[in-house]
Every structure is written in C-alpha cells, then in structure tokens.
Design a protein around this motif. Structure first.
Motif: not given
Length: 568
Positions: A328-351
């Motif tokens: 869920g986007a509300e609680t998502y925290n990029y700073a905790l994505k220490k595993d490169p495999a699950t660390r995103p390189d882009s986002f797609a926003y729901d307008t």
C-alpha cells in the motif's frame, strides 16, 4: 462506466489545475530556507532583512521558506499577535537596543517598548528583489502539543523575562516549584475560557482560528505559500488551518504544504489540504540519517515519475519495467528497501487517487537542519537538484544563518557588531557552486541508489544503513569533510571499503544524573536517566530541567554520544 471514468478524470484535472495555479511560482524552480528565533531576543532586535535580500539577490532562486513561528516551536513568533503578545511575555519581538546596558530580567519592562513586526519587514525586503515568501509554521502551536511544555521557551526559568517559580504555582492548583512553562498554561487557560475547555480538539481549533487567522489575514497575498510542520492529527487540524489560509480575507491562492505522512517517495499525503509536498526527507533522528543518503534518492525518482511535476496519493513501484507488489502506498517507505532486488527505479502515480501535489524536496545542506557541518557533495547535490527541477518539481536547500546556534558569526556596520541576518558565508558559497554545477550535469547520472557520498557516525535504524556508509554494524567515523577541497577518496563511492576502527569512551551508569539533578517531563511523566533514553537518539536530544540535553546528563544511557569517537 465510461462516463463515470470521464467525470473522474475531468474532476481530478480540474482540481489539479487549481493546485498548479497555486504552485506555479515553485514549479521547475528552487529556493532556500532558514530559521530566525522568534520572540524577544538579540536576533529579532538586530535582524536586518535588507542585508539578507542584498545577499540572496545574487542567487538564482524564486522563493524562500522562512519561519513565521520560531522554527518548529509554536510558542514564539516573528511578529506581534493580538492575543499572544499580551498573554505570554517575550513571545513576540520588540524594538530594544541590547547595547544600552539594560539587560533582560524578569523585571525588564517589555511592555514599554514598541512591537516589531519582523516578518512584515522580511516580506517587504523579498518583494524588493521579486522573491516569493513561504511562511514556515509550527502547527503544534502555543500548546506545544508535540514537543511538550519542557521544550517551551519559558520552561523552568529558561526565559529571562518569565519567573516560572512564581507563575507555575499561580497557574497550576496544588503545584509547587519551577518546572512548568507558564506560556503553555496561559494559552490553555485562554482556550478554555474562549472555547469552553482546553481539549486537544479546541486547542487545534484555537490555533487555526486565533493564530493562523490573524497572520493569514494580516499578510494576505504577500504570503505565497505556507509550510506547516507537525501535521499529525494529534497535533493539528489541517482542514481548519486550510480554511483560514484560503479565506477570502486572506489568500485563497496561497499554496500549502502539510508535513504529515511517509516521506519517500514523494506523494500527496494529505489530499484536500496540501498543494505541494512538504519534501521532508527521511528524518535526521539527531544526525543519524544525513540528508545526502541514498535512502532519499526515491524523492528524485518520484519527481521524475511525476506528471509534469505533480504527484498523487497512490502509486505502483517498478524495477526494470516490472511491477513490484507492495502493501500500500500510504505506508510505503523507500528508505527501508535495503534489498536492491526490491528497490524500485520508478513509480507510476494513480492520478485518480487524489489531486496533484507539486513534487517539492526540502533538504538541509548541513548535518542538522539549521547548523552543523556541510554534508553534501557538490556534484551529488547539483545532480539531484537538476533532476527534480527539470521534472517540474521544486527543490529547497535549508541553510545555516550567520550566528545560528553553534555557527560562526560575521560582523556588519548596521548592527555595529554581529551579523545575524545573512546566510553563513560557507553555505552561501556552497550554494553558488551547486547552482553553477547544475548546468554541467546530464545523463548518464552518477549518483543513484547505489552511489551516494554519505557517511555518518551513527544510524537510527540498521535497515537504513544501505543508504549511508557504515561498518560491521557500527557506523564509521568520517575522517574528511564531504564536498570540500579535501581528500575524499575514501568516501567517494558507496562501497564496503575498509574504514578506521572506532573506540568509544567508557560509559558507566554512575556518571549519569539522578532525579534530583536532572529530568524531563514527557506526557505528564517525569523521566530521568534510564532505559527510556537508552541509545534513542531522538530522546537523548531532549533538554532537561537544568538546560542540559540527555546526551550531557546521561552519558551511559545515551551511549556517550555527547563525546566524539576517537580513531585508532
């Protein structure tokens, strides 16, 4: 179904355009922020807004974020107020010459001096150089709902103008002693008399209708935006504040940032309230997470993933074009994505999930928000800033002011002594260098989620360590000043390279203060050195009854963090 989707799209676009109108002065631009302590003090007397304007007109900025409140403290302000000025002694500025030998005491006749509207002077100076002003405000207000009364300016006789030993027993039935903040209790008493009682709901209402309303209507369209700190529902009511800011008698077109919600990536955390993101990076936690860490790189990616610089509440995450499922986007925290495999390189926003909020990044240049050593490498700063503003977002550097706490001071002829108004020379030159370097940056970019020139002497959470250099579970002591013309070869890239061993001074509990000599009050509970503070950097930063922080009073339970580690 098609008609319903069309109506949703049209509605979101209509609201988005309105947000874009409010934030047009920021989109694709950059600015600076800094703090001036509010109330009666040396700085608010000697501050010269014209000096500040003459300095920053040399920079290619479009706006400034300056505190109308005393930084994150809602008990003092940079302008008189019809209620607070009379209610809480020393809470707003006066015109007084500190060099006349009449030094402040509880008998000092503050009321005999003319009020000084320093914020009005700042607005006038910024208008003269065509720079917009965003007012920074502490939404916890005079009740100090987040920090607690122990952080107020007049707690336990901290203010030279307030005798808490006399006033506390008068304000609190059955109380004896000095350990209260009269300003907090006077405000709560005023709210109780005005609204019936001093519940949090009424304190929130009074902050909006008494504090914000008066300032918003006084300055009107001269304030282009508002940046509200402490936006959690425990501390403030965003809907009520927005109502006052956008009232017809104020400025319906003022942009609002509301600091509440997860920080990285940028998103509209407060639909219906915010027009631009607060841009607050992963929290510093008492210097533990320097702002240049890779854990903040998600803010850059967010701006680049935005729609013309605007982000929305909900989003999907992608890695190499593949959707990464998250909770869920509300609680998502990029700073905790220490595993490169699950660390995103882009986002797609729901307008369709919310109106657009301008992707704004608010970064301290230094180790702390308003002071400390510069931590940013110039090339990394220039590269990240360029990517954000070229995406249509906005980037703000928060810098140190000459004479700020722990900062060196300059002199000028206007005061006949100390300069308290200009950006620190070191920071000013650094900004100029970063702005010049922006023109040289282009793809392929060098500073990504795996390469940030970040180092620290402590981390607040081991899960953040991927974003800033550390060793063997204990952070490295950085041996060079990042970004300056010194040898930074050993910290030039993010990699597990060898580092110096660190030895901490011996810490024994007998060195810690006891209840009779030092304590803090947290949510009506008295805390002294003990497990409550154990290596908790945020709590160890609390100021206690004798003016010392827990670092100083509790060296054992705060891990001797007040002492610098030595390198073997």
């Amino acid at each position: 179904m098609k008609i319903s989707l069309l109506l949703t799209w049209l509605l979101s676009m209509a609201v988005g355009i309105y947000s874009q109108d409010r934030t047009a002065f920021m989109s694709g631009k950059h600015g600076i922020g800094y703090r001036i302590p509010g109330g009666v003090n040396f700085e608010t007397h000697y501050y010269n807004a014209t000096n500040f304007a003459n300095q920053i007109k040399q920079l290619p900025i479009s706006y400034v974020i300056i505190g109308l409140s005393s930084g994150a403290f809602g008990d003092r302000y940079l302008a008189p107020h019809s209620v607070l000025t009379d209610l809480n002694r020393g809470s707003t500025p006066i015109k007084h010459d500190w060099t006349d030998g009449n030094f402040p005491t509880t008998d000092f006749e503050i009321e005999s001096f003319e009020d000084r509207d320093l914020f009005d002077e700042i607005l006038t100076a910024m208008e003269s150089i065509n720079v917009k002003v965003i007012a920074y405000m502490a939404a916890q207000g005079p009740a100090m709902l987040k920090e607690g009364e122990y952080a107020a300016y007049d707690y336990n006789n901290k203010s030279p103008y307030v005798d808490s030993c006399v006033e506390c027993p008068q304000l609190i039935k059955g109380f004896s002693g000095c350990t209260c903040a009269p300003s907090v209790h006077k405000w709560k008493k005023y709210v109780a008399q005005t609204y019936g009682d001093a519940t949090n709901e009424n304190l929130h209402k009074a902050y909006a209708e008494v504090i914000v309303r008066e300032y918003a209507q006084r300055y009107g369209t001269r304030i282009s935006g508002w940046w509200f700190d402490q936006g959690a529902s425990d501390f403030a009511n965003g809907a009520l504040v927005k109502q006052e800011v956008h009232a017809a008698a104020a400025n319906p077109n003022a942009a609002i940032a509301w600091n509440n919600g997860n920080k990285v990536p940028l998103r509209n955390n407060n639909p219906g309230i915010e027009d631009f993101t607060s841009g607050h990076m992963n929290p510093l936690k008492n210097d533990a997470n320097p702002s240049d860490g890779c854990y903040n790189y998600g803010m850059v990616l967010a701006a680049e993933s935005s729609l013309n610089g605007y982000v929305h509440k909900d989003f999907e995450t992608y890695k190499d074009g593949v959707n990464i499922i998250h909770n869920g986007a509300e609680t998502y925290n990029y700073a905790l994505k220490k595993d490169p495999a699950t660390r995103p390189d882009s986002f797609a926003y729901d307008t369709s999930s919310s109106e657009g909020s301008l992707a704004h990044v608010f970064m301290p240049l230094n180790l702390k928000w308003n002071n400390g050593d510069i931590v940013w490498d110039k090339d990394q700063g220039a590269e990240w800033q360029k990517r954000v503003v070229e995406s249509g977002g906005a980037w703000t550097w928060n810098v140190a002011r000459s004479g700020c706490n722990g900062c060196p001071q300059k002199f000028n002829s206007w005061t006949g002594g100390l300069n308290v108004d200009e950006i620190l020379d070191r920071d000013f030159q650094y900004l100029q260098d970063i702005y010049n370097l922006m023109e040289t940056k282009s793809e392929p970019y060098s500073f990504t989620d795996s390469n940030c020139k970040c180092c620290t002497t402590k981390v607040s959470n081991p899960d953040f360590a991927w974003g800033c250099r550390e060793t063997d579970g204990y952070p490295v002591t950085c041996s060079a000043t990042i970004g300056l013309d010194t040898d930074i070869a050993s910290i030039a890239t993010y990699a597990p390279t060898p580092v110096p061993d660190v030895t901490m001074p011996e810490c024994i509990a007998t060195d810690d203060a006891d209840l009779s000599t030092w304590h803090v009050v947290v949510k009506d509970a008295t805390k002294t050195c003990g497990a409550y503070f154990y290596n908790n950097f945020a709590r160890c930063d609390l100021v206690g009854s004798d003016g010392r922080t827990a670092y100083e009073a509790c060296p054992h339970y705060c891990g001797c963090c007040s002492n610098s580690p030595t390198i073997n």
